[in-house]
Design an enzyme around this catalytic site. Structure first.
Site, PDB file in Angstrom:
ATOM      1  N   CYS A   2      35.579  49.932  48.132  1.00  9.42           N
ATOM      2  CA  CYS A   2      34.508  50.802  48.588  1.00  9.42           C
ATOM      3  C   CYS A   2      34.030  51.720  47.455  1.00  9.42           C
ATOM      4  O   CYS A   2      34.833  52.268  46.703  1.00  9.42           O
ATOM      5  CB  CYS A   2      34.901  51.689  49.767  1.00  9.42           C
ATOM      6  SG  CYS A   2      35.489  50.782  51.175  1.00  9.42           S
ATOM      7  N   ARG A  27      32.837  47.423  43.668  1.00  8.38           N
ATOM      8  CA  ARG A  27      34.032  47.943  44.336  1.00  8.38           C
ATOM      9  C   ARG A  27      34.179  47.420  45.753  1.00  8.38           C
ATOM     10  O   ARG A  27      35.230  47.544  46.379  1.00  8.38           O
ATOM     11  CB  ARG A  27      33.989  49.474  44.376  1.00  8.38           C
ATOM     12  CG  ARG A  27      33.981  50.130  43.023  1.00  8.38           C
ATOM     13  CD  ARG A  27      33.899  51.630  43.171  1.00  8.38           C
ATOM     14  NE  ARG A  27      35.047  52.145  43.881  1.00  8.38           N
ATOM     15  CZ  ARG A  27      36.188  52.511  43.315  1.00  8.38           C
ATOM     16  NH1 ARG A  27      36.328  52.396  42.024  1.00  8.38           N
ATOM     17  NH2 ARG A  27      37.185  52.958  44.046  1.00  8.38           N
ATOM     18  N   TRP A  77      34.194  47.616  51.414  1.00  8.46           N
ATOM     19  CA  TRP A  77      35.111  46.476  51.378  1.00  8.46           C
ATOM     20  C   TRP A  77      35.993  46.672  52.605  1.00  8.46           C
ATOM     21  O   TRP A  77      36.852  47.551  52.630  1.00  8.46           O
ATOM     22  CB  TRP A  77      35.945  46.511  50.091  1.00  8.46           C
ATOM     23  CG  TRP A  77      36.771  45.283  49.892  1.00  8.46           C
ATOM     24  CD1 TRP A  77      36.373  44.098  49.336  1.00  8.46           C
ATOM     25  CD2 TRP A  77      38.152  45.112  50.223  1.00  8.46           C
ATOM     26  NE1 TRP A  77      37.422  43.204  49.320  1.00  8.46           N
ATOM     27  CE2 TRP A  77      38.517  43.803  49.858  1.00  8.46           C
ATOM     28  CE3 TRP A  77      39.125  45.932  50.818  1.00  8.46           C
ATOM     29  CZ2 TRP A  77      39.801  43.296  50.046  1.00  8.46           C
ATOM     30  CZ3 TRP A  77      40.394  45.421  51.007  1.00  8.46           C
ATOM     31  CH2 TRP A  77      40.728  44.117  50.609  1.00  8.46           C
ATOM     32  N   ASN A 103      36.619  56.128  51.541  1.00 12.45           N
ATOM     33  CA  ASN A 103      37.286  55.047  50.819  1.00 12.45           C
ATOM     34  C   ASN A 103      38.784  55.263  50.977  1.00 12.45           C
ATOM     35  O   ASN A 103      39.268  56.352  50.694  1.00 12.45           O
ATOM     36  CB  ASN A 103      36.858  55.119  49.339  1.00 12.45           C
ATOM     37  CG  ASN A 103      37.671  54.227  48.423  1.00 12.45           C
ATOM     38  OD1 ASN A 103      37.810  54.507  47.259  1.00 12.45           O
ATOM     39  ND2 ASN A 103      38.198  53.147  48.925  1.00 12.45           N
ATOM     40  N   GLY A 104      39.494  54.218  51.462  1.00 10.91           N
ATOM     41  CA  GLY A 104      40.941  54.359  51.663  1.00 10.91           C
ATOM     42  C   GLY A 104      41.319  53.867  53.045  1.00 10.91           C
ATOM     43  O   GLY A 104      40.557  53.146  53.696  1.00 10.91           O
ATOM     44  N   GLU A 485      46.430  33.143  33.934  1.00 14.82           N
ATOM     45  CA  GLU A 485      45.130  33.812  33.833  1.00 14.82           C
ATOM     46  C   GLU A 485      43.991  32.790  33.992  1.00 14.82           C
ATOM     47  O   GLU A 485      43.001  33.049  34.683  1.00 14.82           O
ATOM     48  CB  GLU A 485      45.046  34.549  32.484  1.00 14.82           C
ATOM     49  CG  GLU A 485      43.737  35.259  32.197  1.00 14.82           C
ATOM     50  CD  GLU A 485      43.326  36.304  33.227  1.00 14.82           C
ATOM     51  OE1 GLU A 485      44.068  36.570  34.185  1.00 14.82           O
ATOM     52  OE2 GLU A 485      42.214  36.833  33.071  1.00 14.82           O
ATOM     53  N   LYS A 489      41.323  33.012  37.091  1.00 15.96           N
ATOM     54  CA  LYS A 489      39.869  33.157  36.892  1.00 15.96           C
ATOM     55  C   LYS A 489      39.119  32.115  37.724  1.00 15.96           C
ATOM     56  O   LYS A 489      38.113  32.423  38.343  1.00 15.96           O
ATOM     57  CB  LYS A 489      39.515  32.998  35.399  1.00 15.96           C
ATOM     58  CG  LYS A 489      39.867  34.218  34.564  1.00 15.96           C
ATOM     59  CD  LYS A 489      38.930  35.374  34.835  1.00 15.96           C
ATOM     60  CE  LYS A 489      39.503  36.749  34.650  1.00 15.96           C
ATOM     61  NZ  LYS A 489      40.614  37.216  35.387  1.00 15.96           N
ATOM     62  N   GLU A 492      39.306  33.061  41.495  1.00 18.80           N
ATOM     63  CA  GLU A 492      38.560  34.225  41.979  1.00 18.80           C
ATOM     64  C   GLU A 492      37.057  34.081  41.858  1.00 18.80           C
ATOM     65  O   GLU A 492      36.333  34.582  42.708  1.00 18.80           O
ATOM     66  CB  GLU A 492      39.057  35.531  41.361  1.00 18.80           C
ATOM     67  CG  GLU A 492      38.917  35.651  39.884  1.00 18.80           C
ATOM     68  CD  GLU A 492      39.463  36.975  39.370  1.00 18.80           C
ATOM     69  OE1 GLU A 492      39.559  37.937  40.130  1.00 18.80           O
ATOM     70  OE2 GLU A 492      39.788  37.029  38.171  1.00 18.80           O
ATOM     71  N   HIS A 508      59.063  18.857  38.493  1.00 15.52           N
ATOM     72  CA  HIS A 508      59.942  19.304  39.573  1.00 15.52           C
ATOM     73  C   HIS A 508      59.187  19.461  40.893  1.00 15.52           C
ATOM     74  O   HIS A 508      59.594  20.235  41.763  1.00 15.52           O
ATOM     75  CB  HIS A 508      60.642  20.607  39.188  1.00 15.52           C
ATOM     76  CG  HIS A 508      61.527  20.448  37.996  1.00 15.52           C
ATOM     77  ND1 HIS A 508      62.676  19.695  38.012  1.00 15.52           N
ATOM     78  CD2 HIS A 508      61.394  20.890  36.716  1.00 15.52           C
ATOM     79  CE1 HIS A 508      63.235  19.702  36.814  1.00 15.52           C
ATOM     80  NE2 HIS A 508      62.464  20.425  35.997  1.00 15.52           N
ATOM     81  N   LYS A 607      36.808  45.256  42.827  1.00 13.40           N
ATOM     82  CA  LYS A 607      37.359  45.460  41.488  1.00 13.40           C
ATOM     83  C   LYS A 607      38.550  46.408  41.467  1.00 13.40           C
ATOM     84  O   LYS A 607      39.495  46.224  40.723  1.00 13.40           O
ATOM     85  CB  LYS A 607      36.275  45.986  40.551  1.00 13.40           C
ATOM     86  CG  LYS A 607      36.780  46.093  39.134  1.00 13.40           C
ATOM     87  CD  LYS A 607      35.730  45.766  38.138  1.00 13.40           C
ATOM     88  CE  LYS A 607      36.298  45.671  36.749  1.00 13.40           C
ATOM     89  NZ  LYS A 607      36.907  44.372  36.473  1.00 13.40           N
TER      90      LYS A 607
HETATM   91  C1  F6R Z   1      41.479  39.611  38.049  1.00 15.27           C
HETATM   92  C2  F6R Z   1      41.519  41.014  38.347  1.00 15.27           C
HETATM   93  C3  F6R Z   1      42.636  41.537  39.152  1.00 15.27           C
HETATM   94  C4  F6R Z   1      43.162  42.841  38.522  1.00 15.27           C
HETATM   95  C5  F6R Z   1      44.198  43.495  39.437  1.00 15.27           C
HETATM   96  C6  F6R Z   1      44.781  44.747  38.813  1.00 15.27           C
HETATM   97  O1  F6R Z   1      40.356  39.262  37.305  1.00 15.27           O
HETATM   98  O2  F6R Z   1      40.655  41.751  37.962  1.00 15.27           O
HETATM   99  O3  F6R Z   1      43.660  40.612  39.299  1.00 15.27           O
HETATM  100  O4  F6R Z   1      43.709  42.526  37.279  1.00 15.27           O
HETATM  101  O5  F6R Z   1      43.598  43.830  40.655  1.00 15.27           O
HETATM  102  O6  F6R Z   1      43.779  45.680  38.557  1.00 15.27           O
HETATM  103  P1  F6R Z   1      44.011  46.906  37.582  1.00 15.27           P
HETATM  104  O7  F6R Z   1      44.167  46.359  36.213  1.00 15.27           O
HETATM  105  O8  F6R Z   1      42.790  47.741  37.736  1.00 15.27           O
HETATM  106  O9  F6R Z   1      45.245  47.604  38.047  1.00 15.27           O
END
Ligand code: F6R
Length: 612
Positions: A2, A27, A77, A103-104, A485, A489, A492, A508, A607
């Site tokens: 949010c 967000r 969100w 937010n929360g 990673e 990517k 997501e 395995h 994010k």
């Molecule tokens: C992936 C991504 C998330 C963040 C995770 C931690 O692209 O962005 O997996 O890495 O939510 O976020 P931070 O680094 O803000 O604690």
């Protein structure tokens, strides 16, 4: 989770708030709304959808609301209650006195609701937020500070609240516990938002609310209070970020722009923390050498992509020296484990946003045990920056794309140097290793530029394989974190099934899944493990899986093992992942683009993960 925005001043609130919401849309973006004030009347406009659609709805509001001088807005969100217009914020109390965005998560919302319903107050939504809204209206008897104080005492859980009282035209109230809130004041106007990027076009001097703080915004200034109602003095923090940095420029997506900024992130990181061939973090690392020497164990703690950055750091540490016991954990587990703590332990918390609820809780746990803590974050003034005694700021600048790219680069650059600084301070980093790694690090930005110039090659591969039923990313040792990673990517932003495996683990179980429709992306740098990894690749090939190899320039024979090869410049083996992450990001980006995904705002994500 949010984004919220509040404004009171002499400007047009509608445009300022909508713009601020658009900047914070990453967000949360399932629904959005705004409340604008005209004298004592306040009008709400809410929709399920994006801020761009809210703009159209606001344009249809009566003219006097378009000219409004104060208002609040929200981009959601969803946590409690489905994605509906009714559940979208702002919420209004039954008596119309309180209009609020949140937010929360209000953890005791059911109890509050039951109590207020027992008193005859009717609720309209399924949200936890409405409990805070109705309760505040119930507590408000003309004294806003007293009502806010009482509200803060009554709410359990996490909240950033921004509030308008119908009978207080020139005021916006806000309060923070557990969710971020930043406040600013300039030119006869005051603002608040979840994220500093929403305020940078007005000022770079920002007040970050602490846990248990509230503020009242008026056109002429801001006053701060503790939750006990006692006034507080606060000094602003100057954020050097430029609002231009948070714009997309010529790019179609923020993610693509941010991938391209990684050579500069690495340049800045190296310039800030090295001297020719040696690491020099003493100025930024505020941890005395005698403490560093006393440390017997290091905990590396983070979530998601930041967690993979810590896995890379762990790998570098192990490669350079094994005398110190180091462990890596995801914050959501660390916070509930009976981890060792105390004066002989150093915990390093990594969070680009500095607001991830699990990482903050993990850091609080470590601090409560007397563990020495370091935070690595991209956001000066973020909660982790303010709560942990030692912060190293990554130098990525604002990252808007939901998928982390350049912040990962900022993290791994800093972590590599931090690991070396710690080992150096303990007297166990050989001068040879230090010069070898720093020398190789200096070549990274130019190598990254050369990889970015070959984007067309990677785009063609992404288009070729975008129709695959699934993806396996495999590699060994320093490449294992990158397999994770690469797979994350793709998950997501392209929503495709993708798995990451240490190459030796394929046989395995996972190998049973392979056929001609599953692409195997194998990370095979020219190291001592090349042959071993190529054997695993051969096992996959024998099951008809197409193979995309990421290999080192000069390894001509690699072509014999794969359908396609992406060659990367040769660097010290610990640093191969620093280069390999770029083609993996570009590959995911172009697969997602081919599939016409919403790359900067993928479904179901946000994010900043400020809920547990
Ligand atoms: C992936 C991504 C998330 C963040 C995770 C931690 O692209 O962005 O997996 O890495 O939510 O976020 P931070 O680094 O803000 O604690």
């Amino acid at each position: 989770m949010c984004g919220i925005m509040g404004y009171v001043g002499s400007g047009k609130a509608s445009g300022i708030i909508l713009n601020g919401l658009a900047r914070q849309e990453y967000r949360g973006y399932d629904s959005t709304g705004i409340a604008l004030r005209c004298d004592k009347e306040i009008k709400n406009a809410k929709i399920v959808g994006r801020v761009s659609e809210l703009v159209k709805l606001v344009e249809k509001m009566p003219r006097e609301y378009l000219e409004a001088r104060s208002g609040i807005g929200h981009t959601r969100w969803a946590t409690h209650g489905g994605v509906t217009v009714t559940n979208a914020h702002p919420h209004e109390s039954e008596d119309g006195m309180v209009i609020l965005v949140h937010n929360g998560i209000i953890e005791n919302s059911r109890e509050i609701r039951a109590d207020l319903e027992g008193r005859g107050i009717k609720f309209k939504t399924e949200t936890d937020t409405e409990a805070a809204c109705q309760l505040l209206a119930h507590l408000y008897k003309g004294d806003a500070l007293a009502a806010m104080t009482e509200l803060a005492r009554s709410l359990a859980g996490a909240f950033a609240l921004v509030i308008m009282f119908r009978d207080r035209p020139d005021e916006i109230w806000c309060a923070r516990r557990g969710s971020p809130l930043v406040v600013a004041n300039s030119d006869e106007a005051s603002y608040c938002a979840s994220d500093p990027t929403a305020l940078l076009e007005f000022t770079h001097d920002l007040f970050f609310l602490e846990e248990g703080e509230m503020a009242v915004l008026k056109p002429g200034g801001v006053s701060f209070f503790g939750f006990d109602g006692v006034p507080r003095d606060k000094a602003p923090i100057h954020l050097s970020w430029d609002s231009i940095m948070a714009d997309k420029g010529q790019y179609e997506h923020f993610m693509r722009k941010e991938i391209g900024e990684q050579p500069d992130v690495m340049r800045l990181t190296i310039d800030a923390h090295t001297d020719v061939t040696s690491v020099s973090m003493e100025k930024s690392l505020n941890l005395p050498k005698d403490i560093i020497k006393r440390i017997r164990r290091i905990h590396l703690v983070a979530c998601g992509t930041s967690h993979y950055a810590t896995l890379l750091a762990w790998n570098i540490m192990e490669s350079l020296d094994c005398e110190i016991e180091a462990s890596v954990d995801v914050a959501s587990e660390y916070r509930y484990r009976n981890v060792h703590g105390g004066d002989d332990t150093l915990a390093i918390f990594v969070s680009q946003s500095g607001e991830t609820a699990d990482t903050l809780a993990a850091a609080r746990l470590a601090r409560s045990k007397g563990t020495h803590c370091i935070a690595i974050t991209n956001v000066r003034g973020s909660t982790i920056d303010r709560e942990v005694e030692n912060t190293l700021l990554s130098l990525a600048g604002p990252e808007i794309g939901v998928a982390a790219t350049k912040t990962f680069m900022g993290q791994i650059g800093l972590l590599a140097l931090l690991v070396m600084q710690i080992l150096k301070d303990r007297g166990v980093l050989s001068a040879n290793d230090e010069a070898r790694i720093i020398g190789s690090m200096r070549t990274l930005p130019a190598h990254m530029d050369s990889i970015l110039e070959r984007e067309g090659e990677i785009r063609a591969l992404a288009e070729k394989y975008a129709g695959s039923r699934g993806f396996f990313f495999i590699g060994r040792r320093e490449c294992v974190p990158l397999t994770m990673e690469g797979a994350l990517k793709l998950k997501e932003i392209a929503y495709l099934p993708s798995e990451a495996y240490a190459a030796g683990e394929m046989k395995h179980g996972p190998i049973a899944m392979l056929d001609e429709h599953l692409l195997v992306v194998a990370l095979v740098p020219n190291t001592d493990l090349r042959e071993k990894t190529l054997s695993n690749v051969a096992e996959c090939r024998a099951r008809n899986a197409p193979i995309l190899l990421i290999s080192t320039e000069g390894d001509a024979e690699a072509r014999e093992h794969a359908d396609d090869v992406i060659y990367l410049p040769s660097v010290e083996r610990e640093l191969f992942p620093f280069l390999a992450v770029i083609p993996l990001q570009l590959f995911a980006y172009h697969v997602a683009r081919t599939l016409k995904r919403d790359i900067d705002m993928p479904r179901n994500l946000a994010k900043s993960v400020t809920v547990e």
